[in-house]
Design an enzyme around this catalytic site. Sequence first.
Site, PDB file in Angstrom:
ATOM      1  N   GLU A 140      -4.517   4.242   3.193  1.00  0.00           N
ATOM      2  CA  GLU A 140      -3.865   3.228   2.704  1.00  0.00           C
ATOM      3  C   GLU A 140      -4.267   2.676   1.436  1.00  0.00           C
ATOM      4  OE1 GLU A 140      -2.376  -0.055   5.390  1.00  0.00           O
ATOM      5  OE2 GLU A 140      -2.985   1.080   6.918  1.00  0.00           O
ATOM      6  N   ASN A 162       0.811   4.697   1.794  1.00  0.00           N
ATOM      7  CA  ASN A 162       0.054   5.349   3.041  1.00  0.00           C
ATOM      8  C   ASN A 162       0.292   6.827   2.934  1.00  0.00           C
ATOM      9  OD1 ASN A 162      -0.039   2.847   3.736  1.00  0.00           O
ATOM     10  ND2 ASN A 162       1.594   2.652   5.120  1.00  0.00           N
ATOM     11  N   THR A 210       0.764  -1.332  -0.106  1.00  0.00           N
ATOM     12  CA  THR A 210       0.018  -0.160   0.100  1.00  0.00           C
ATOM     13  C   THR A 210       1.061   1.303  -0.125  1.00  0.00           C
ATOM     14  OG1 THR A 210      -0.113   0.063   2.257  1.00  0.00           O
ATOM     15  CG2 THR A 210      -1.874  -1.129   1.403  1.00  0.00           C
TER      16      THR A 210
END
Length: 346
Positions: A279, A222, A220
């Site tokens: 995320e 973030n 992900t």
Amino acid sequence: MEIWYGAEQVPAALRDPSGPGSIVTVGVFDGVHRGHQAILARVVERAHHAATPDGRRPRAIALTFDPHPAAVHRPATRLPLITSLADRLESLAATGLDAVLVVHYTLDFADQGPEEFVRDWLEGLLGARAIVVGDDVRFGRGNSGDAATLRRIGRADGVEVEIVSDVVAPTGRRWSSTWVRELLEAGDMRGAAEVLGHVHRLRGTVIHGHRRGRELGFPTANLDAATAGVVPPDGVYAGWLVRSPQAGVAGAAGEKRLPAAISIGTNPTFDDVPDRTVEAHVLGRADLNLYGEVVVIELVERLRPMLAFDGLEPLLAQMRQDVIDTAAVLDVPVPEPIRPEDVTAL
């Protein structure tokens, strides 16, 4: 579109009484929703219709404020902004304006009388030949100026004033920033997009997280939720991660819009995520190195609330389902699962 940060950056040619001057509007324009867009479209339309045979025409200009006046007058009352200044300017540019003047809003600035504001800033500085505003316009010391005040000043000074009546939704409710905030707080992203005329966006710099996603096969990007903009309730959303050569500005030439499953919250399955984060897992991508890059997150639909899972297996199964559901909402192919060993993102 030109952007002027302060009166000193405004071209002196605008103040030439023999020149074409400008068609001006004024407001915060938080969100640049459909109501704002109607006023801005009228400003642009009037500027183009006033073109002379030699091609000269007034410039279509908006005067806006930063910070939001409410934050200056009522600093103890939190008013979340729908858009950052950068996103507001991007949306204003999309309306076809020629220029925007960003005025640093202070208590001293707010202490001007209505006549002083109109004559010094709109007529004097910007060379307004016409002023276009909504019928709820308020300006000057203590918000003492309104549409009637503006008409009176315009008649005295020979400046045309056009008041645009409220633009309302099919339900009869006026398009407004307040309505957008209500929908965002409820997690109704499609409703917010209907009022805004575009999907809601978050903007921020990609920061390092716990890197747990890459270990699970769901890497992900973030963002710190505290700096990303108006962040809707915790949950999982379908949307897009937008990269651009111009520091993440959505709409820029060469931008890349990537389908993403977006998690907002503290991740209650684990106890080491005390702060809210945003995320974004880009579907099917294991190779994106985004740290330090400014990106835009477009939120299309809320898929589910944030849940706590009893172990990794049910969590992984739900995350895979989130990917499938995101692909369905965005009408893109469902990617193959990513193996943790295939993740090359740093």
